[in-house]
Write an enzyme that holds these catalytic residues in place. Structure first.
Site, PDB file in Angstrom:
ATOM      1  N   ASP A  89     -23.793  34.050 -93.196  1.00  0.00           N
ATOM      2  CA  ASP A  89     -22.631  34.111 -92.321  1.00  0.00           C
ATOM      3  C   ASP A  89     -21.715  35.209 -92.832  1.00  0.00           C
ATOM      4  O   ASP A  89     -21.069  35.049 -93.868  1.00  0.00           O
ATOM      5  CB  ASP A  89     -21.921  32.751 -92.334  1.00  0.00           C
ATOM      6  CG  ASP A  89     -20.830  32.650 -91.277  1.00  0.00           C
ATOM      7  OD1 ASP A  89     -20.528  33.665 -90.631  1.00  0.00           O
ATOM      8  OD2 ASP A  89     -20.286  31.545 -91.111  1.00  0.00           O
TER       9      ASP A  89
ATOM     10  N   GLU B 177     -20.495  27.209 -83.972  1.00  0.00           N
ATOM     11  CA  GLU B 177     -20.060  27.134 -85.364  1.00  0.00           C
ATOM     12  C   GLU B 177     -18.554  27.320 -85.459  1.00  0.00           C
ATOM     13  O   GLU B 177     -17.888  26.675 -86.283  1.00  0.00           O
ATOM     14  CB  GLU B 177     -20.786  28.200 -86.194  1.00  0.00           C
ATOM     15  CG  GLU B 177     -20.532  28.126 -87.701  1.00  0.00           C
ATOM     16  CD  GLU B 177     -19.334  28.925 -88.181  1.00  0.00           C
ATOM     17  OE1 GLU B 177     -18.995  28.828 -89.370  1.00  0.00           O
ATOM     18  OE2 GLU B 177     -18.720  29.661 -87.368  1.00  0.00           O
TER      19      GLU B 177
ATOM     20  N   ASP C 228     -19.016  38.694 -87.762  1.00  0.00           N
ATOM     21  CA  ASP C 228     -18.966  37.229 -87.785  1.00  0.00           C
ATOM     22  C   ASP C 228     -19.411  36.654 -86.451  1.00  0.00           C
ATOM     23  O   ASP C 228     -18.575  36.419 -85.575  1.00  0.00           O
ATOM     24  CB  ASP C 228     -17.532  36.783 -88.108  1.00  0.00           C
ATOM     25  CG  ASP C 228     -17.396  35.275 -88.260  1.00  0.00           C
ATOM     26  OD1 ASP C 228     -18.428  34.601 -88.427  1.00  0.00           O
ATOM     27  OD2 ASP C 228     -16.256  34.791 -88.217  1.00  0.00           O
TER      28      ASP C 228
END
Length: 447
Positions: free
Chosen positions: A209, A180, A146
């Site tokens: 993502d 983000e 991630d």
């Protein structure tokens, strides 16, 4: 991927999104009655054969991101040296491969953030296919799944475009987003600072993502039907069942694009939700365990990757870029608009309508009837918004979604292929709660 955020972000200026991309198979059209993000029918050109993206190359990028994190306090978070070093690594690769790169700066939480935009020369500048991933990690760890996984995969896809000297019909653009993890700050900044004319040129945005989760699932975004079907076509071809992605809805960088009326889609392999027994049976892995037990943790390292999921999803990205990039846009059909204001009474259950009379259109409405809505209201979570066809058939556009956000400025696509095009169409709005007020500002149908 960011923590949970409200499903609808702040309203943005409506744009007429024209020249969207076509399905790669007839089944890509939405089912009857489906309302989706904007899309338009296109002719399909023969696409070059998509490449097999070498997973070893993707993992080599991840190894570099891990090394950057290790050398910079263990993370690649916004405002930290590890993030800037990550951007510099990706930019150097793209510059050497012949991309035109732009480093966009913004400020968040008192620190400078960076977005990296890379354009491949050629293609129709008025029809841009964009792929993106966030490059930052949380402070707790290096963020290799991630979202090093998505960032590395689109980097290698971009490099494959260069190696092939691909000449797609569409203009290809790639983006790596900053901050983000603080609430899609970088991608919001990019979208909100694009002039309306430039937003209208983006025919679709593909988001990646977390695509290498160690206990993976195979999830496809349920947004634009053409993008969704393209990814499903790839996975049917390799014999892998997919599910609709719900865990991260509104929690990643596709959300600002979607709110701007741009068709979106993407892939996801799972975060902190638990894999069910049924999912383990069809995908392997361990039921009762999170798809990624190291989500937002220090253990999200280069050891926290499933090579098979990373390989499959990387190939799926290339498949989408090659096929969607080859679609030839067709100009939208005739438009009809009503700009007269219609007050929405603050009377629970009362319905108001705004009519549009359509004439001169042969046959039935299309399967991708475009409905652009501009409603001014101080609490859109009160509203139910429907399109009513000339025969009285009702197509729901919004059903009390959006919470306390102001205004509905959004494009929808309705499969109205069973309806005769000519006649009186109506936008119907009901306010189902007290206190907040507003009005229909305008709406438009494009055939």
């Amino acid at each position: 991927m960011s923590p949970s955020v409200p499903r609808r972000l702040a309203a943005v200026t409506a744009v007429a999104v024209a020249g969207l991309f076509a399905a790669t198979a007839p089944s890509a059209l939405a089912a009857p009655g489906t309302v989706t993000a904007p899309a338009a029918v296109s002719a399909v050109a023969a696409a070059p054969t998509p490449p097999d993206i070498p997973v070893a190359n993707v993992k080599a990028h991840l190894a570099q991101l891990q090394s950057i994190a290790t050398a910079n306090g263990g993370n690649r978070a916004h405002g930290k040296a590890g993030y800037k070093a990550s951007i510099d690594y990706v930019k150097a690769k793209l510059d050497a491969a012949g991309f035109t790169t732009t480093l966009q700066t913004f400020t968040s939480s008192g620190a400078t953030g960076y977005n990296l935009i890379a354009d491949w020369p050629g293609g129709d500048p008025n029809s841009v296919l964009m792929s993106g991933s966030h490059l930052d990690s949380v402070n707790a760890g290096p963020g290799i799944n991630d979202n090093g996984s998505g960032s590395a995969a689109i980097l290698e896809t971009a490099l494959a475009v260069s190696r092939a000297q691909l000449q797609p019909t569409k203009h290809l653009r790639f983006g790596w987003w900053g901050a983000e993890e603080l609430g899609m700050i970088g991608s919001k900044y990019y979208v909100n600072n694009l002039p309306a004319a430039e937003k209208s040129k983006i025919s679709g945005y593909l988001n990646f993502d977390m695509i290498g989760s160690p206990n993976p699932g195979y999830f496809v975004y349920d947004d634009d039907p053409t993008i969704e079907q393209t990814f499903k076509n790839f996975y049917v071809g390799v014999g892998i069942p997919t599910e609709i992605e719900t865990e991260g809805d509104g929690r990643s960088d596709h959300a600002p694009f979607k709110d701007a009326g741009i068709p979106v889609g993407g892939l996801f392999s799972g975060a902190d939700y638990t894999k069910t027994a049924a999912q383990a049976q069809k995908w392997g892995g361990t039921s009762g365990k999170a798809f990624d037990a190291c989500y937002h943790a220090s253990c999200d390292t280069s050891a926290n990757i499933d090579d098979t999921a990373l390989d499959r999803n990387s190939d799926a990205i290339a498949y989408a870029v090659w096929n969607l990039g080859a679609a030839t846009p067709v100009p939208p059909g005739p438009s009809f608009e009503n700009t007269a204001d219609v007050n929405i009474p603050d009377s629970p259950g009362a319905a108001v309508t705004s009519p549009i009379t359509v004439s001169g259109v042969t046959g039935n409405a299309p399967a991708t009837l475009k409905v652009d809505v501009n409603i001014v209201h101080t609490y859109v979570g009160d509203l139910v918004v429907d399109l009513v066809a000339p025969d009285g058939s009702v197509y729901n556009l919004r059903n009390r979604s959006g919470g306390s956000a102001d205004n509905i400025v959004q494009g929808f696509t309705v499969n109205a292929s069973s309806e005769v095009a000519n006649g009186v169409w109506k936008l119907q709005v009901k306010d189902l709660a007290a206190q907040d007020t507003g009005y229909i500002n305008s709406w438009k149908l494009t055939f």
